[in-house]
Design an enzyme around this catalytic site. Structure first.
Site, PDB file in Angstrom:
ATOM      1  CG  PHE A  34      -2.396   4.826  11.966  1.00  0.00           C
ATOM      2  CD1 PHE A  34      -2.944   3.701  12.547  1.00  0.00           C
ATOM      3  CD2 PHE A  34      -2.376   6.001  12.709  1.00  0.00           C
ATOM      4  CE1 PHE A  34      -3.468   3.719  13.836  1.00  0.00           C
ATOM      5  CE2 PHE A  34      -2.899   6.040  13.999  1.00  0.00           C
ATOM      6  CZ  PHE A  34      -3.438   4.906  14.562  1.00  0.00           C
ATOM      7  CD  GLU A  35      -2.251   2.425   4.976  1.00  0.00           C
ATOM      8  OE1 GLU A  35      -2.097   1.289   4.505  1.00  0.00           O
ATOM      9  OE2 GLU A  35      -3.112   3.218   4.549  1.00  0.00           O
ATOM     10  CD  GLN A  36       5.866   9.139   7.650  1.00  0.00           C
ATOM     11  OE1 GLN A  36       6.711   9.975   7.376  1.00  0.00           O
ATOM     12  NE2 GLN A  36       5.680   8.708   8.883  1.00  0.00           N
ATOM     13  NE  ARG A  73      -3.498   0.549   2.500  1.00  0.00           N
ATOM     14  CZ  ARG A  73      -4.459   1.218   1.850  1.00  0.00           C
ATOM     15  NH1 ARG A  73      -5.096   0.639   0.820  1.00  0.00           N
ATOM     16  NH2 ARG A  73      -4.783   2.451   2.211  1.00  0.00           N
ATOM     17  CD  GLU A 109      -2.958   7.558   7.724  1.00  0.00           C
ATOM     18  OE1 GLU A 109      -4.126   7.279   8.020  1.00  0.00           O
ATOM     19  OE2 GLU A 109      -1.987   7.194   8.405  1.00  0.00           O
TER      20      GLU A 109
END
Length: 539
Positions: A377-379, A356, A371
């Site tokens: 979380f999702e970097q 992702r 993000e």
């Protein structure tokens, strides 16, 4: 000679393991994924990364873990024909609680396959596993006492409430029998990082004390009985730079001992420990907590001492075999064209679902904007460790077409959400595609984002942009080239803040600086950015 540190850059909390003629060091990775770095050597001089075993969701999911949490202080051992890896996943840093969950994984080979984890306990962090000569196994960890004022970057000794010991039943996969607090530490306080070994009928306990900063130390105690009582080393500490501010290796602590076999029932003894190298004239260590090795001797009193005397770690110590030279530092140039896998020096943050965040397309490393920079979380950030006080990093952003200022991609010198500098390609209304600088210079606790570039620099609507960061000690200068040659971008920035001690101070965070590629898209549009290459050039 062994030239320290043997593992430069962010490689803290070394667990030192010998299997025959092979040596391994496992180090903490905190919020960086995959978890735990394992390096290998056959001479103690030159080391190579051979794996990061915690690499799937069933073993480790760090999404939501705060900065400087995640995988703390692993312990690597070998017994019963397999490797054993013990680790903590720390879920909280601020406040009185730590929420530190301890696990064990095993593998028949250092290359794996590594098992799914078996949960052990959550009573404290820095776990280790001791394999006694009678075949029984014992689990150790420090005991965390939340009933203190020890919060965030202000550790207090009462929170570190001693070293716990309990038997581990490998067959049933659980702890059995009574829990014993075997050692409360010395007057230095903050006892943690326990490792046990046995020699000449003595049980030796090696611990870390004094916190992760400039008062750090390796402490030793021993007992004739596993459960104690343990007497402390006559000097209390085997290694420490706390009283030697001029020493090149500072912050020395958290060690583990390995004994070599000379084939005659004896052999030399070495101790691996963490250390830090602050920039000259500062108390800031961008390279974070690194790993060093010291040669030791056993005294007539059966206590361990540094071979060169005193407690201050040496930069150079004799290797087991003479004539082995450390490999020189050299540039590392990586092309992502026809690259089959992410080069081994790179990591990302927190998530076990890297698809992702990034993909190798055959022509580039494609980052998908997720993000914001600093998200827990999702970097989308793929980076490597800063290993040198001075270096140049270059990347080519081959393709990126933002259409809103919420989309950006570029090059970053990064520590955590409140300590980073980034040169990015983004969008500005009325101008189009532009260069900008985002900076969060450790302004604790506000963590305000700054924009050091007075006016955004217009770029062509399409085409590649080369980005570079020149770091010389405390100074960072960004450069860019969009077809007109390299030119400096923006003011000189403070590179020293991208360090353990930057912002809130020496106990506030304890990983190390990275340099790498990032992309974010806070619109939710998942705009992609293609990076063609990345070079890391030590100076």
């Amino acid at each position: 000679m062994i030239r320290n540190p043997v593992l430069p850059g962010f490689n803290p909390d070394p667990s030192f393991c010998r299997v025959g003629d092979d040596f391994y060091i496992a180090t903490s990775t905190f919020e960086w994924y995959p978890g735990v770095q394992i390096h290998h050597s056959r001479d103690l001089v030159n080391w190579a990364l051979v794996g990061r075993p915690l690499n799937r969701r069933s073993q480790l999911d760090l999404r939501g873990n705060p900065d400087s949490c995640g995988v703390w202080a692993p312990c690597l051992s070998y017994a019963d024909g397999q490797f054993w890896l013990v680790y903590t996943d720390v879920k909280r840093f601020e406040g009185n609680f730590k929420d530190a969950h301890n696990y064990i994984v095993t593998a028949p080979s250092i290359d794996g396959p590594w098992s799914d984890p078996v949960y052990v306990n959550s009573s404290g962090f820095d776990p280790s596993l001791f394999h006694d000569s009678d075949g029984r196994k014992w689990f150790l960890n420090m005991l965390w006492n939340h009933r203190t004022g020890s919060i965030g970057g202000s550790p207090k000794a009462p929170a570190f409430d001693g070293i716990l010991l309990q038997e581990w039943d490998a067959a049933s996969g659980k702890l059995v029998g009574p829990v014993t607090n075997i050692y409360k530490g010395t007057s230095l306080g903050l006892v943690e990082g326990p490792h046990l070994f046995k020699r000449k009928g003595w049980y030796y306990l090696v611990t870390a004390e004094g916190g992760t900063g400039y008062g750090h130390a390796v402490t030793m105690a021993r007992s004739r009985e596993l459960h104690g009582p343990y007497e402390t080393h006559p000097h209390q500490h085997v290694v420490s730079s706390k009283d030697a501010p001029e020493a090149p290796l500072q912050r020395a602590g958290h060690g583990q001992v390995v004994e070599l076999d000379d084939g005659k029932g004896g052999g030399s003894t070495y101790l691996a420990h963490l250390c830090g190298r602050p920039l000259p004239g500062t108390l800031r260590s961008p390279r974070g907590r690194e790993t060093a090795i010291q040669k030791c001797i056993w005294g007539e009193d059966d206590w361990l001492y540094l071979e060169h005397g005193g407690m201050v770690p040496a930069v150079e110590v004799p290797a087991p075999v003479a004539g082995v030279e450390p490999e020189p530092r050299k540039p590392i140039r990586r092309s992502f064209v026809d690259c089959p896998a992410l080069p081994p020096e790179f990591q990302w943050l927190r998530t076990p679902e890297p698809d992702r965040l990034f993909q190798l397309t055959g022509g580039a490393l494609r980052l998908t904007g997720r993000e914001s920079v600093g998200s827990w979380f999702e970097q989308s950030l793929v980076a490597r460790r800063q290993e040198d006080a001075s270096f140049r990093a270059e990347t080519t952003l081959a393709s990126f077409a933002p259409d809103t200022y919420q989309q950006a991609a570029g090059l970053t010198h990064y520590y955590n959400r409140h300590k980073f500098h980034a040169l990015v390609v983004t969008w500005q209304d009325g101008i189009g595609r532009v260069l900008s600088i985002l900076s969060c210079p450790g302004d604790w606790p506000d963590n305000r984002l700054e924009f050091p570039l007075a006016e955004a620099i217009k770029l062509p609507d399409i085409g590649p942009v080369r980005l570079a960061a020149d770091v010389h000690g405390v100074a960072l200068q960004f450069f860019a080239d969009w077809g007109l040659g390299w030119r400096p971008i923006g003011p000189v920035l403070d590179a020293s803040v991208i360090s353990d001690e930057g912002g809130r101070g020496e106990h506030g965070s304890f990983t190390g600086a990275f340099v790498g590629m990032l992309a974010f898209d806070t619109s939710g549009g998942a705009r992609t950015a293609d990076f063609e290459r990345f070079d890391y050039l030590p100076k």
